[in-house]
Design an enzyme around this catalytic site. Structure first.
Site, mmCIF file in Angstrom:
data_model
loop_
_atom_site.group_PDB
_atom_site.id
_atom_site.type_symbol
_atom_site.label_atom_id
_atom_site.label_comp_id
_atom_site.label_asym_id
_atom_site.label_seq_id
_atom_site.Cartn_x
_atom_site.Cartn_y
_atom_site.Cartn_z
ATOM 1 N N SER A 288 -1.837 -7.664 4.768
ATOM 2 C CA SER A 288 -2.619 -7.370 3.570
ATOM 3 C C SER A 288 -2.480 -5.908 3.137
ATOM 4 O O SER A 288 -1.404 -5.490 2.731
ATOM 5 C CB SER A 288 -4.085 -7.744 3.835
ATOM 6 O OG SER A 288 -4.859 -7.667 2.675
ATOM 7 N N ASP A 299 9.621 0.649 -0.854
ATOM 8 C CA ASP A 299 10.233 0.380 -2.160
ATOM 9 C C ASP A 299 10.471 1.647 -2.969
ATOM 10 O O ASP A 299 11.426 1.725 -3.747
ATOM 11 C CB ASP A 299 9.342 -0.568 -2.972
ATOM 12 C CG ASP A 299 9.476 -2.016 -2.531
ATOM 13 O OD1 ASP A 299 10.183 -2.263 -1.530
ATOM 14 O OD2 ASP A 299 8.869 -2.906 -3.162
ATOM 15 N N LYS A 313 0.787 -11.476 4.222
ATOM 16 C CA LYS A 313 -0.381 -11.888 3.426
ATOM 17 C C LYS A 313 -0.326 -11.177 2.081
ATOM 18 O O LYS A 313 -0.644 -9.995 1.970
ATOM 19 C CB LYS A 313 -1.686 -11.555 4.142
ATOM 20 C CG LYS A 313 -2.927 -11.994 3.351
ATOM 21 C CD LYS A 313 -4.205 -11.562 4.028
ATOM 22 C CE LYS A 313 -5.426 -11.997 3.226
ATOM 23 N NZ LYS A 313 -5.512 -11.356 1.898
#
Length: 523
Positions: A288, A299, A313
Site C-alpha cells: 500500500s 519511477d 496492494k
C-alpha cells in the site's frame, strides 16, 4: 493535506444521496429488499436473534464478495485502528511484557503519566484499582482495558519493586500517549543515515522530518529508507514523505475510480532532501503506502529500490463511518505509480483465502530465493520517467536490486525457540534481574554496541528451558549454527529494553541482508 481530507467527505455525501435515491424506488429497491429480510428474521424467526450481529454479518457477507481489501470493523475494532493510525491513545504510558502471569514494565513513556509519578522500568503492576491482575491468568486484553481510559481520569496501581518490601501505591492520571510509527533513526555508516518506518499514520511525516533533521545535523549525505514489513496506512503520509525527495511538479501517485476520474498528487519542490542518494528497502510484506513511496522513487529515478517484490496492494479504500462508531472501508479507486503502473496483484472476487495464500505460492515457486523465478509479460512493461529504465506492473514493486530470502540465517531450532517464546521470556527475566547493573556499566549505547557480550549463563538457561519444552537441535552442527544469530537477537532485545526500538534495529540490521546490500550500494 486538506485535499486528502476532503475526498472521504465528498464520498460520504454522495453515498447519502445514492441511498436516498435507491429507497425512493420503493418495493423494487434492492435496499428495501434487504431491509425487509432483516425485519422478517428479527421479528418472525423461531428463536431470538442478535439484531446487531445479524446486520454486521450481512455487511461482512456483502463485502466478502468484493475485493480482498474492502472490510468492515466494529466500533471497538475501529477505535483500536484509529489509535494506531492517529498516533495516540489514552492510558498510563508504559511499555510492558507478561512473565509468569505478571505485568512487568519494560519502559515508561518518556515524560508520560507513569514516569511523572515515579514508576520505573522493572516495576510489577500487581493491582489496578484494588483488583488483582497478577497471577490470576487475566487476558492481556482485559489488563489493557483496565489500564486505559479517558484523558484526565485516575487509576490506582499497586506496584511491587525489586528491593522494596510490600506493595507500593501510585495514582496515575491518564493522558494521551503518542504512538510512534518511525521505529529507528540512526547513522548506519559515516554520512549514511537510516530511517525505518513501521506504518504510515497521521504523525509519520512529522516523525520522518524530525529524523531527517537529526541525521543531517549528524552529517548525513545519503539516506536508507527502510519499509520492510510496512503494511501501509494513510495515503497522505506517503505523499508528503515523497514530496521531500522529488522536484517540483514531479508526479507521486494518481488514483482512478469507477467513473474514470483521475486525481493526481504532485511534489511541491521544496523538500528537505532533494540532493543525496536515496535507497528504499522493501520485501514481500511491504504494501500500500509503502509501495506508493517505492514506486514514486523508482519511477522518477530519484533512487534505488532494494529487496524483494512487494505485496501488491494498489486499491484505495474510502471510510464510511456508521452511526454506532463502526466503519466500512470500501475500495473506491485504484492507485497508479508515476509511470502508469497499477501494482495491485491479481485476485478473484470473493476468494479471500486464495488471495491470502498468494505469498505462500510465491515461496513455493522459488520467487523469494531466486530472481530468475520471477517472470513478467511484455504487456506489463513500463519505463521510468527520466532514465527510461524498464520496470514492471502486474503485482507489487519489483526492486532494482533483488536480495534473496536467506533460509540459513535462522535455523529450525532457532525458529522453534522463538515460536515457544523461550527467547523473549528468558530475555525478560535476565533484563529484570540485571537492569540496574547494565545501566550503570553502559551509560552510552555506543559502549554497549562495541563491548557487550551475551553471557553464557543466559544461553545455558535458554537451552535448559528448551529441553524442558522438548525443543532440541537435531545435532551439534545445528546448535553451533544457531548460536551467532541467537546471541545477536538477545543483544538486540537487551538494547531495546535499556534504550529503545531504534537501538534494537541498530544491532539487528548488521545481519539483515537487505540492509547490508543497501549499505554496499550506497557507498
Amino acid at each position: 493535506m486538506k485535499k486528502l481530507l476532503v475526498l472521504p467527505l465528498l464520498f460520504v455525501l454522495s453515498l447519502a444521496s445514492v441511498a436516498q435515491s435507491r429507497l425512493s424506488k420503493g418495493a423494487e429497491s434492492p435496499l428495501r429488499k434487504l431491509q425487509m429480510a432483516e425485519m422478517a428474521i428479527t421479528n418472525l424467526y423461531v428463536d431470538t436473534v442478535d439484531e446487531d450481529k445479524l446486520v454486521e454479518d450481512a455487511i461482512r457477507g456483502m463485502l466478502e464478495k468484493l475485493d480482498p481489501h474492502s472490510s468492515y470493523t466494529s466500533a471497538k475494532e475501529t477505535k483500536a485502528m484509529h489509535e494506531t493510525l492517529n498516533g495516540s491513545f489514552e492510558g498510563i504510558g508504559v511499555q510492558f511484557n507478561m512473565a509468569d502471569d505478571t505485568l512487568i514494565i519494560v519502559q515508561p513513556v518518556s515524560n508520560g503519566p507513569s514516569e511523572k509519578v515515579g514508576i520505573v522500568a522493572g516495576d510489577r503492576i500487581i493491582t489496578v484499582n484494588d483488583t488483582l491482575i497478577a497471577g490470576v491468568k487475566m487476558s492481556r486484553e482485559d489488563i489493557m482495558r483496565r489500564l486505559r481510559g479517558p484523558k484526565g481520569s485516575k487509576v490506582k496501581l499497586g506496584i511491587m519493586r525489586r528491593g522494596i518490601a510490600g506493595l507500593q501505591t501510585f495514582v496515575v492520571v491518564r493522558d494521551k500517549i503518542p504512538v510512534e510509527t518511525v521505529e529507528a533513526v540512526y547513522m548506519i555508516r559515516p554520512q549514511v543515515g537510516y530511517i525505518r518506518i513501521g506504518s504510515f499514520g497521521s504523525t509519520t511525516y512529522e516523525e520522518v522530518m524530525i529524523g531527517i533533521k537529526t541525521l543531517q545535523a549528524a552529517g548525513m549525505k545519503d539516506l536508507i529508507l527502510d519499509l520492510q514489513d510496512n503494511g501501509g496506512g494513510y495515503l497522505g503520509a506517503a505523499v508528503h514523505i515523497c514530496d521531500e525527495f522529488l522536484q517540483r511538479n514531479d508526479l507521486i501517485v494518481y488514483t482512478e475510480g469507477r467513473r474514470g476520474r483521475q486525481t493526481e498528487f504532485r511534489a511541491q519542490g521544496n523538500g528537505r532532501f532533494l540532493q543525496g542518494k536515496v535507497v528504499v528497502l522493501i520485501n514481500e510484506y511491504s504494501a500500500s503506502a509503502s509501495e506508493i513511496v517505492a514506486g514514486a522513487i523508482q519511477d522518477q529515478d530519484r533512487g534505488m529500490v532494494v529487496g524483494r517484490r512487494s505485496f501488491g496492494k494498489g486499491l484505495v479504500q474510502s471510510p464510511v463511518e456508521l452511526a454506532d462508531g463502526s466503519m466500512i472501508r470500501l475500495t473506491t479507486a485504484h492507485y497508479f505509480t508515476p509511470s502508469g503502473r497499477n501494482i495491485q496483484k491479481p485476485y478473484t472476487k470473493g476468494d479471500t483465502e486464495g488471495y491470502a495464500k498468494e505469498l505462500e505460492v510465491r515461496m513455493k515457486h522459488g520467487e523469494l530465493y531466486h530472481v530468475d523465478s520471477i517472470h513478467f509479460s511484455d504487456s506489463l512493461k513500463y519505463h521510468t520517467l527520466r532514465r527510461n529504465r524498464v520496470v514492471y506492473g502486474g503485482g507489487g514493486i519489483m526492486p532494482d536490486f533483488f536480495v534473496p530470502l536467506d533460509t540459513t540465517q535462522f535455523t529450525k531450532f532457532h525458529q522453534q525457540l522463538a515460536v515457544k517464546s523461550i527467547i523473549v521470556s528468558n530475555n525478560l527475566k535476565y533484563i529484570d534481574k540485571h537492569r540496574a547493573k547494565l545501566k550503570k556499566k553502559y551509560t552510552r549505547f555506543d559502549d554497549f554496541l562495541q563491548n557487550y557480550e551475551v553471557p553464557q549463563s543466559l544461553i545455558d538457561q535458554i537451552l535448559k528451558d528448551a529441553e524442558k519444552d522438548k525443543v532440541k537441535p537435531k545435532d551439534e552442527t545445528e546448535l553451533q549454527n544457531t548460536l551467532p544469530a541467537l546471541k545477536q537477537q538477545l543483544k538486540a532485545l537487551v538494547a531495546r529494553d535499556l534504550w529503545d526500538l531504534s537501538a534494537y534495529f541498530q544491532v539487528m540490521n548488521e545481519r539483515n541482508n537487505i540492509v547490508m546490500k543497501a549499505v554496499e550500494l550506497i557507498k
